[in-house]
Design an enzyme around this catalytic site. Sequence first.
Site, PDB file in Angstrom:
ATOM      1  N   HIS A   1      22.106  36.372  31.627  1.00  0.00           N
ATOM      2  CA  HIS A   1      22.844  35.263  31.021  1.00  0.00           C
ATOM      3  C   HIS A   1      23.245  34.233  32.069  1.00  0.00           C
ATOM      4  O   HIS A   1      24.365  33.716  32.057  1.00  0.00           O
ATOM      5  CB  HIS A   1      24.058  35.789  30.274  1.00  0.00           C
ATOM      6  CG  HIS A   1      23.722  36.803  29.234  1.00  0.00           C
ATOM      7  ND1 HIS A   1      23.099  36.486  28.046  1.00  0.00           N
ATOM      8  CD2 HIS A   1      23.874  38.154  29.206  1.00  0.00           C
ATOM      9  CE1 HIS A   1      22.903  37.575  27.339  1.00  0.00           C
ATOM     10  NE2 HIS A   1      23.363  38.606  28.020  1.00  0.00           N
TER      11      HIS A   1
ATOM     12  N   CYS B   1      53.299  33.459  56.798  1.00  0.00           N
ATOM     13  CA  CYS B   1      53.640  33.209  58.192  1.00  0.00           C
ATOM     14  C   CYS B   1      54.386  34.420  58.723  1.00  0.00           C
ATOM     15  O   CYS B   1      54.847  35.264  57.966  1.00  0.00           O
ATOM     16  CB  CYS B   1      54.515  31.968  58.325  1.00  0.00           C
ATOM     17  SG  CYS B   1      53.767  30.453  57.693  1.00  0.00           S
TER      18      CYS B   1
ATOM     19  N   SER C   1      43.641  44.253  45.088  1.00  0.00           N
ATOM     20  CA  SER C   1      44.427  45.141  44.226  1.00  0.00           C
ATOM     21  C   SER C   1      43.950  45.061  42.779  1.00  0.00           C
ATOM     22  O   SER C   1      43.901  46.072  42.071  1.00  0.00           O
ATOM     23  CB  SER C   1      45.915  44.795  44.325  1.00  0.00           C
ATOM     24  OG  SER C   1      46.415  45.088  45.611  1.00  0.00           O
TER      25      SER C   1
ATOM     26  N   SER D   1      49.868  46.293  44.234  1.00  0.00           N
ATOM     27  CA  SER D   1      49.982  45.404  45.397  1.00  0.00           C
ATOM     28  C   SER D   1      50.049  46.247  46.653  1.00  0.00           C
ATOM     29  O   SER D   1      50.863  47.177  46.735  1.00  0.00           O
ATOM     30  CB  SER D   1      51.245  44.529  45.284  1.00  0.00           C
ATOM     31  OG  SER D   1      51.527  43.874  46.508  1.00  0.00           O
ATOM     32  N   GLN D   2      49.217  45.950  47.621  1.00  0.00           N
ATOM     33  CA  GLN D   2      49.263  46.685  48.890  1.00  0.00           C
ATOM     34  C   GLN D   2      50.617  46.523  49.555  1.00  0.00           C
ATOM     35  O   GLN D   2      51.260  47.488  49.948  1.00  0.00           O
ATOM     36  CB  GLN D   2      48.143  46.178  49.804  1.00  0.00           C
ATOM     37  CG  GLN D   2      47.957  46.982  51.082  1.00  0.00           C
ATOM     38  CD  GLN D   2      48.811  46.498  52.238  1.00  0.00           C
ATOM     39  OE1 GLN D   2      49.771  47.153  52.606  1.00  0.00           O
ATOM     40  NE2 GLN D   2      48.483  45.370  52.822  1.00  0.00           N
ATOM     41  N   SER D   3      51.087  45.294  49.659  1.00  0.00           N
ATOM     42  CA  SER D   3      52.335  45.020  50.383  1.00  0.00           C
ATOM     43  C   SER D   3      53.573  45.232  49.527  1.00  0.00           C
ATOM     44  O   SER D   3      54.656  45.477  50.044  1.00  0.00           O
ATOM     45  CB  SER D   3      52.340  43.571  50.890  1.00  0.00           C
ATOM     46  OG  SER D   3      52.396  42.670  49.801  1.00  0.00           O
TER      47      SER D   3
END
Length: 735
Positions: free
Chosen positions: A606, A2, A406, A450-452
Amino acid sequence: MCGIFAYLNYNVNRERRYILQVLFNGLRRLEYRGYDSAGIAIDSSSVSVCAELGSSPVLDSPTRSQPICADPNSFSNSRLTPPPLVFRQEGNIESLVKSVYQEVAEVELNLEESFSIHAGIAHTRWATHGEPAPRNSHPQTSGLGDDFLVVHNGVITNYEVLKETLVRHGFIFESETDTEVIPKLAKFVYDKANEATGDQVVTFSHVVLEVMRHLEGAYALIFKSRHYPNELIACKRGSPLLLGVKEMRENQENGSAFEDNTFMSKDGHPKELFLSSDAHAVVEHTKKVLVIEDGEVVHLKDGGVSILKFENDKGEHVGPLSRVASVRRALSILEMEVEQINKGHYEHYMQKEIHEQPESLTTTMRGRLIRRGSSKSKSVLLGGLKDHLKTIRRSRRIVFIGCGTSYNAALAARPILEELSGIPVSMEIASDLLDRQGPIYREDTAVFVSQSGETADTLLALQYALENGALCVGITNTVGSAIARKTHCGIHINAGAEIGVASTKAYTSQIVVMAMLALAIGGDTISNQARREAIVDGLYDLPNKVREVLKLDQEMKDLAQLLIAEQSLLVFGRSYNYATALEGALKVKEVALMHSEGILAGEMKHGPLALVDENLPIVVIATRDACFSKQQSVIQQLHARKGRLIVMCSKGDATSVCPGESCRSIEVPQVEDCLQPVINVVPLQLLAYHLTVLRGFNVDQPRNLAKSTVIKVAYQCNLYKANCSTNYPPSCKAE
């Protein structure tokens, strides 16, 4: 995720109309974080105005929890102000804006009324508890009278226990959210403290500290209360939050230190303060920021900012009147520019960020690729790792840990890391590692991608790895993020602000950073020197190759037109490009809302082969690398079963890899095999983008998804000032 935002003006006259616009614009900047409902809370008119209106409510609708003015006799307590105006609406920000102005017009509320001091809060929601509806929107309230209001980003894991307790004490719950327990708990604490202390004043910060003691989970919170007019309190644990400061005085030096628990003396100088989930909502007002740390309680009062540290890990009881430690902090300066968060001439943020990749890759590599002397010897310098490279080289194994995009970026880099380092490399999805309580050893190097830098599962996995004694390395796009602060060392990918929910330029920059990590780890090995230098040359030329592949934009739009009515898409890749298959399928899934699956081509026989027929579109990535001949065999087998083929190949290979006229080719530039995933993912990003637009969906705000993003600051540190863009400053290292 949020988005939370707050605005407090102190000794700066602002009309109600202006205050509303600041709050609305703040939410617009944060809408990528949540867009199924939204809400704001501002102060109502003065007590005298309410008295003139009488006891009848002048505004009462499903979007509000209380009327503007109730019985004026209820305001006999000189400190208790009239109930605030709370507006909540299902839908996007513009739905909230429209409903607020409609209701304001109906009751003829004076938008020109001026406030010299005013505190407003706002929220845009991505539902985790309860369907999108006004009752489940924020701000959430303590009950009748709105004594306490809260906006919240995160999840309270023990809310059911707290709710049961509060219900036993007579509280009535109206929403299905976990957040509602927070303001009700604040009122319970406030009432009990007043009963216990009598005339002794219970401060706002003591109430919030006691509330925090009972909360479990991840959160960033902003509190507003009628009992503490013109004050705001923010606190966090595991979710991003920062404070922006705009002082209305000339020649104010940036980055001044706090004095007497505040960086501003209570001298009456006018100022504006902003609280936000990230910098996008603040940068247009000020570049002076404080990144709030976990466990800190930031109290805005009388133009000053006090910071208290909540220490619950020590098992100490923090009662309503307990003394807690104050914290001295320094302001930082945002590196972000307003232009970075505007779309410019592009229609969408995702489109802009795809086309920014040549520049983002250049920025990622700037100052890190080294050519020395007349021999032009080539190497890599990663300042954030230089003190730890020997430890990494002695590691028993390297464990990459991430989520979603990521994780895919780390998977793309795994082969080159194994090749150059000679160290076993394993992959872990953060949530799965925690579920299994998988083994992490002191001899391991754990790399958190992690991008953030605020990804909740990745942060929990980081804490787990720290407890097990591993060397922890962070790879993030966010200098001041939780992962950057808690890891022992790390690399800032420096891709720039990424606002679209579906990550694009951060993904390609992550791959490049991890390729440079492989070069740095293997930098003392003579046997692979030629290979390393070829990769460095490839890195130098990579931005130009990405510019070349971006010219396929119209071709990808034409392909998207052919696929617009399809229900499913398979993407086959192998070796370096297995990650490309996963990431390409993920992009289509995320934004175009079309089922897509990335499949390891070696596993085709497979199970997945059973899906192949003349109707199902299949993308096969077959650029030239060590697995090229194997991919040619895969294409032949799919063609034999009348598969509807789309083959991504190196330039000049279309006629040799595409069997028959029904096969469609996508030709891309050839680069070093370990860098090919950067090139190959771009057409799939473009395909996902155009599919989404043609199908009529919101490409920047895909259904049910949101994300954390960048809070990027330049720390005031002379030692690192010259190369802050390429290294973590000392305050980001856990030494």
